[in-house]
Scaffold this motif. Structure first.
Motif, PDB file in Angstrom:
ATOM      1  N   ASN A   2       0.824  -1.204   0.000  1.00  0.00           N
ATOM      2  CA  ASN A   2       0.000   0.000   0.000  1.00  0.00           C
ATOM      3  C   ASN A   2       0.860   1.256   0.000  1.00  0.00           C
ATOM      4  OD1 ASN A   2      -2.596   0.768  -0.241  1.00  0.00           O
ATOM      5  ND2 ASN A   2      -3.130   0.541   1.910  1.00  0.00           N
ATOM      6  N   THR A  80      -7.586   0.873  -2.198  1.00  0.00           N
ATOM      7  CA  THR A  80      -8.829   0.583  -1.497  1.00  0.00           C
ATOM      8  C   THR A  80      -8.873  -0.892  -1.122  1.00  0.00           C
ATOM      9  OG1 THR A  80     -10.066   0.021  -3.492  1.00  0.00           O
ATOM     10  CG2 THR A  80     -10.027   2.354  -2.837  1.00  0.00           C
ATOM     11  N   SER A  81      -9.863  -1.269  -0.391  1.00  0.00           N
ATOM     12  CA  SER A  81      -9.969  -2.677   0.017  1.00  0.00           C
ATOM     13  C   SER A  81     -10.858  -3.469  -0.931  1.00  0.00           C
ATOM     14  CB  SER A  81     -10.531  -2.756   1.434  1.00  0.00           C
ATOM     15  OG  SER A  81     -11.811  -2.155   1.466  1.00  0.00           O
ATOM     16  N   ARG A  84      -8.824  -6.770  -2.194  1.00  0.00           N
ATOM     17  CA  ARG A  84      -8.126  -7.607  -1.201  1.00  0.00           C
ATOM     18  C   ARG A  84      -8.993  -8.801  -0.842  1.00  0.00           C
ATOM     19  NH1 ARG A  84      -6.772  -2.596   2.345  1.00  0.00           N
ATOM     20  NH2 ARG A  84      -5.183  -1.661   1.040  1.00  0.00           N
ATOM     21  N   LYS A  86     -10.542 -11.409   1.623  1.00  0.00           N
ATOM     22  CA  LYS A  86     -10.921 -11.348   3.031  1.00  0.00           C
ATOM     23  C   LYS A  86     -10.261 -12.493   3.781  1.00  0.00           C
ATOM     24  CE  LYS A  86     -15.203  -9.017   2.195  1.00  0.00           C
ATOM     25  NZ  LYS A  86     -16.608  -8.923   2.446  1.00  0.00           N
TER      26      LYS A  86
END
Length: 89
Positions: A2, A80-81, A84, A86
């Motif tokens: 990130n 951003t997520s 990604r 989980k």
């Protein structure tokens, strides 16, 4: 990871800030001056600024703006997520 994308995002934003701002302001200025107020001379000037034709960059300027915006979009979305996976608890 990130941190790397933030670094590139910041760098691309600094480089693209002035050209994109000129494109936005000249596009709005053209619309106001030529379409609404019918001032043809100033509208032509705004279009020359908008396309950077007075510097001879009218062929490559939109491509550079587009590449810069795509770079900002890619680096911004990767921070951003959304992409990604989980992690299960």
């Amino acid at each position: 990871m990130n941190r790397v994308f933030r670094k590139y995002h910041r760098l691309i934003a600094i480089i693209c800030c002035l050209p994109i701002a000129l494109t936005i302001l000249s596009g709005v200025g053209y619309t106001i001056l030529d379409e609404m107020l019918h001032i043809k001379g100033m509208g032509g000037l705004m279009m020359k600024i908008h396309t950077m034709s007075f510097l001879g960059l009218d062929k490559i300027y939109p491509i550079l703006n587009g590449i810069g915006l795509i770079g900002l979009l890619v680096t911004g979305l990767t921070m951003t997520s959304l992409f990604r996976s989980k992690k299960s608890i």
